[in-house]
Design a protein around this motif. Sequence first.
Motif: not given
Ligand code: KG4
Length: 335
Positions: A297-299, A177-180, A161-167, A110-112, A182-184, A268-273
């Motif tokens: 290994y977060c994403t 993708p919006g996450g990185p 949460a990642g979807e919110a960052f992306d949107k 399971h991916h999660i 937005i962080e930048n 993936g969002v765990a990559a956010n500092g």
């Molecule tokens: O876990 P993941 O690689 O793929 C899924 O299982 O969805 O997560 C991807 C998500 C994306 O929404 C991306 O924008 C978010 O993780 N993400 C971040 C950062 N790096 C990736 N969100 C916030 N800050 C980041 N640095």
Amino acid sequence: MRLYLGIETSCDDTSCAIYSPEEGVVAYRTAAQLDHAKYGGVVPEIASRTHMKTLLPVYETVMEEASVGPGDLAGIGVTNGPGLTGSLLVGLSFAKALAYGSGIPLAGIHHIEGHILANAIDGPMETPAIALVVSGGHTQLFSVERPGRYGFLGGTRDDAAGEAFDKIGKILGLPYPGGPSIENAARGGNAAAFDFPRAMRNSGECDFSFSGLKTAVRLKVEELGALSSQVVADVAASAQEAIVDALALKSVMAVEKTGTSRFYIAGGVAANGRLREVIRERVGNAGAEVSWPPIGYCTDNAAMIACASWYHLSAGRGDGLDLNTFPRGELVSWA
Ligand code: KG4
Ligand code: ZN
């Protein structure tokens, strides 16, 4: 040395890794699919076709790097859900063919669970613990009794949460993708410039909602009209703070409700500092020690899937060639 091959193709990254419980990650490659950026999101048909072209070379590269052949593998782990069906099928079909052709045990992951067990790549997780899973498709809090035993504590009612960052990244015209992005952008911004909503703040449950935030940002951006780069930075910083604050609030609640002293961030969002900094401080103050996987290994990555397959197969849980994919589905305990 026991070697486990992980294969991850649930979304738009084609990833293979070889993991050993004795040595950790022995070889690891991820081919990111860059075509999706110009569409502002993942196009499922392009994703599955690209996996078909990329998976074999990525597999061959990690096998070569590890100097091994299929006969050296103790097991294969493959993500079989949740995710995009066409993408998952490429990885699963490949894994099944390899398992059948070389007589290697197979485990569907399971991916999660993969994201949670990314925290075990560099050594065992300390349990019982709580895991906050924050990715593009999921925002959930789990209790982790031990690898393989999970309890659902709460999750998002709408967007992840990642979807919110992306949107929000898209609304601000930032690269996907919006996450990185937005962080930048947020690094030069004022996080207190705009007071965006923290939904479910007072719900008393460990649940989240991010769709109202996305709408609030869209309305604010429409109201502001032409955006200077400073205003983009301020909106990015304020939106990031709202997401991080909501995640931290419910993480603290989960720790207080359960009295757990160990806390892991995953996805993936765990990559956010900023997220890591705030969670470490606030969850730390609530009495739990916080950690997260190595940033690479977060994403999405196959190292977490290979590591998870070792837990499954060494406990005697594996799958046959009738294993199928699933597009959606909760993480269930197996141990
Ligand atoms: O876990 P993941 O690689 O793929 C899924 O299982 O969805 O997560 C991807 C998500 C994306 O929404 C991306 O924008 C978010 O993780 N993400 C971040 C950062 N790096 C990736 N969100 C916030 N800050 C980041 N640095
Ligand atoms: Zn993921």
